[in-house]
Write an enzyme that holds these catalytic residues in place. Structure first.
Site, PDB file in Angstrom:
ATOM      1  N   ASP A  13      -4.339   7.343 -29.034  1.00 36.47           N
ATOM      2  CA  ASP A  13      -2.724   7.101 -28.690  1.00 36.47           C
ATOM      3  C   ASP A  13      -2.008   8.300 -28.851  1.00 36.47           C
ATOM      4  OD1 ASP A  13      -0.112   5.752 -27.891  1.00 36.47           O
ATOM      5  OD2 ASP A  13      -0.041   5.232 -30.318  1.00 36.47           O
ATOM      6  N   SER A  14      -0.692   8.471 -28.573  1.00 38.58           N
ATOM      7  CA  SER A  14       0.202   9.543 -28.932  1.00 38.58           C
ATOM      8  C   SER A  14       0.523   9.328 -30.459  1.00 38.58           C
ATOM      9  CB  SER A  14       1.475   9.534 -28.210  1.00 38.58           C
ATOM     10  OG  SER A  14       2.219   8.142 -28.355  1.00 38.58           O
ATOM     11  N   CYS A  76      -2.292   3.610 -25.210  1.00 36.26           N
ATOM     12  CA  CYS A  76      -1.302   3.950 -24.940  1.00 36.26           C
ATOM     13  C   CYS A  76      -0.757   3.866 -23.463  1.00 36.26           C
ATOM     14  CB  CYS A  76      -1.108   5.549 -25.243  1.00 36.26           C
ATOM     15  SG  CYS A  76       0.279   6.396 -24.849  1.00 36.26           S
ATOM     16  N   ASN A  77       0.356   3.177 -23.281  1.00 41.54           N
ATOM     17  CA  ASN A  77       0.688   2.941 -21.916  1.00 41.54           C
ATOM     18  C   ASN A  77       0.969   4.262 -21.310  1.00 41.54           C
ATOM     19  OD1 ASN A  77       1.570  -0.246 -21.555  1.00 41.54           O
ATOM     20  ND2 ASN A  77       1.776   0.311 -23.587  1.00 41.54           N
ATOM     21  N   THR A  78       1.878   5.049 -21.704  1.00 40.51           N
ATOM     22  CA  THR A  78       2.184   6.438 -21.334  1.00 40.51           C
ATOM     23  C   THR A  78       0.943   7.193 -20.767  1.00 40.51           C
ATOM     24  OG1 THR A  78       3.884   6.435 -22.592  1.00 40.51           O
ATOM     25  CG2 THR A  78       3.840   8.329 -21.457  1.00 40.51           C
ATOM     26  N   GLU A 154       6.984   6.300 -35.765  1.00 39.11           N
ATOM     27  CA  GLU A 154       6.209   7.512 -36.242  1.00 39.11           C
ATOM     28  C   GLU A 154       6.695   7.954 -37.777  1.00 39.11           C
ATOM     29  OE1 GLU A 154       3.328   9.224 -35.104  1.00 39.11           O
ATOM     30  OE2 GLU A 154       3.361   7.365 -33.795  1.00 39.11           O
ATOM     31  N   CYS A 186       4.820  -0.348 -24.306  1.00 36.58           N
ATOM     32  CA  CYS A 186       4.338   0.754 -25.213  1.00 36.58           C
ATOM     33  C   CYS A 186       3.742  -0.094 -26.513  1.00 36.58           C
ATOM     34  CB  CYS A 186       5.826   1.311 -25.438  1.00 36.58           C
ATOM     35  SG  CYS A 186       5.404   2.705 -26.935  1.00 36.58           S
ATOM     36  N   THR A 187       2.617   0.716 -26.827  1.00 35.59           N
ATOM     37  CA  THR A 187       1.661  -0.008 -27.792  1.00 35.59           C
ATOM     38  C   THR A 187       2.322   0.093 -29.270  1.00 35.59           C
ATOM     39  OG1 THR A 187       0.460   2.297 -28.072  1.00 35.59           O
ATOM     40  CG2 THR A 187      -0.358   0.135 -26.493  1.00 35.59           C
ATOM     41  N   HIS A 188       3.259   1.071 -29.462  1.00 35.82           N
ATOM     42  CA  HIS A 188       4.125   1.045 -30.482  1.00 35.82           C
ATOM     43  C   HIS A 188       5.004  -0.234 -30.911  1.00 35.82           C
ATOM     44  CE1 HIS A 188       3.225   5.305 -30.650  1.00 35.82           C
ATOM     45  NE2 HIS A 188       3.675   5.636 -31.753  1.00 35.82           N
TER      46      HIS A 188
END
Ligand code: DGL
Length: 264
Positions: A13-14, A76-78, A154, A186-188
């Site tokens: 993921d980002s 991560c969706n993005t 983050e 978004c996975t966040h």
């Protein structure tokens, strides 16, 4: 190298958000070893170009393949919406992606209005546009970029006043439009569910794709004969971050997991 059942499931993921997916997969597949990459140094991906997102995704994939990942979950969706087609073309390892769950939302809405909170990169992607086009035309999709949310998560600022203000700014207009389903694209964002609920109440269904991704991972491993069927063995879970390990550790509930700070 031939992938064997005992090899780990790789995730990237980002940043820290994909741990929401890792938790779902780990719960469903407790026999599996895992390796997770948090590319927090480059977060948020949602503000990057498609080409940059593809390059980060290649870097993460190569690292996971070097660690013998038998399957890669793009948590991560993005990265999924911008890079998974490219990855599938380039590598033979199976990839599991995550996309905003607008189809399930389309099936539950009664007011015919669904909200989606996602990154700019996801909402702008061709894949998202394609999926949205499959929804019943009578349903209105209210799209909102969650600008700033990934950055705050983050930084470990999940419960801050700034977060609360941003969420109100993004969600109140959707509530005025009478949505009854909210897609977290978004996975966040699953980490924001308690704060989101305080704003939208219980009458709006919150939909994310975590459990669907876990089931899909299981199915694909099964199809490829790659499920780890060893009974009651000790599994290993390595989490690599190229930024501060504290936020990652907190989101993993300080479980006794191996968290490694390393530049990549
Ligand atoms: N977790 C990523 C996602 O699902 C966050 C994207 C970002 O870094 O902007 O989209």
């Amino acid at each position: 190298m031939i992938s064997s059942q005992n090899n780990p499931i790789g995730f990237f993921d980002s940043g820290v958000g994909g741990t929401s997916i890792w938790k779902e997969v780990h719960q469903l597949l407790p026999n599996e070893h895992t390796i997770y990459l948090a590319d927090s140094k480059n977060a948020p991906y949602g503000e990057k170009t498609k080409e940059e997102i593809i390059q980060f995704s290649i870097k993460n994939t190569e690292l996971l393949l070097n660690k013998n990942a038998k399957i890669i979950v793009v948590a991560c969706n993005t990265a999924t919406t911008n890079a998974i087609a490219f990855l599938r073309e380039k590598y033979t390892v199976p990839f599991i992606g995550i996309e905003p769950a607008i189809k399930p939302a389309g099936l539950v809405t009664k007011t015919k209005k669904i909200g989606i909170l996602a990154t700019q990169g996801t909402l702008n992607s061709e894949l998202f546009e394609k999926t949205s086009a499959t929804i019943d035309v009578s349903i209105k999709i209210l799209e909102q970029v969650g600008e700033g949310l990934v950055n705050l998560i983050e930084e470990g600022e999940i419960n801050s006043e700034e977060m609360n203000m941003l969420l109100k700014k993004y969600l109140n207009p959707m509530m005025k439009e009478n949505i009854d389903a909210l897609v977290l694209g978004c996975t966040h964002y699953p980490y924001l569910i308690p704060q989101i609920k305080k704003i939208i109440g219980n009458s709006v269904e919150i939909i994310d794709s975590g459990s669907a991704v876990a089931k899909q991972t299981k199915n694909i491993l099964d199809n490829f004969g790659l499920l780890n069927t060893t009974v009651k063995h000790k599994t290993t879970h390595q989490f690599y971050t190229n930024k501060n390990a504290n936020v990652l550790s907190k989101l993993l509930n300080n479980r006794k997991l191996e968290i490694i700070e390393k530049d990549f």
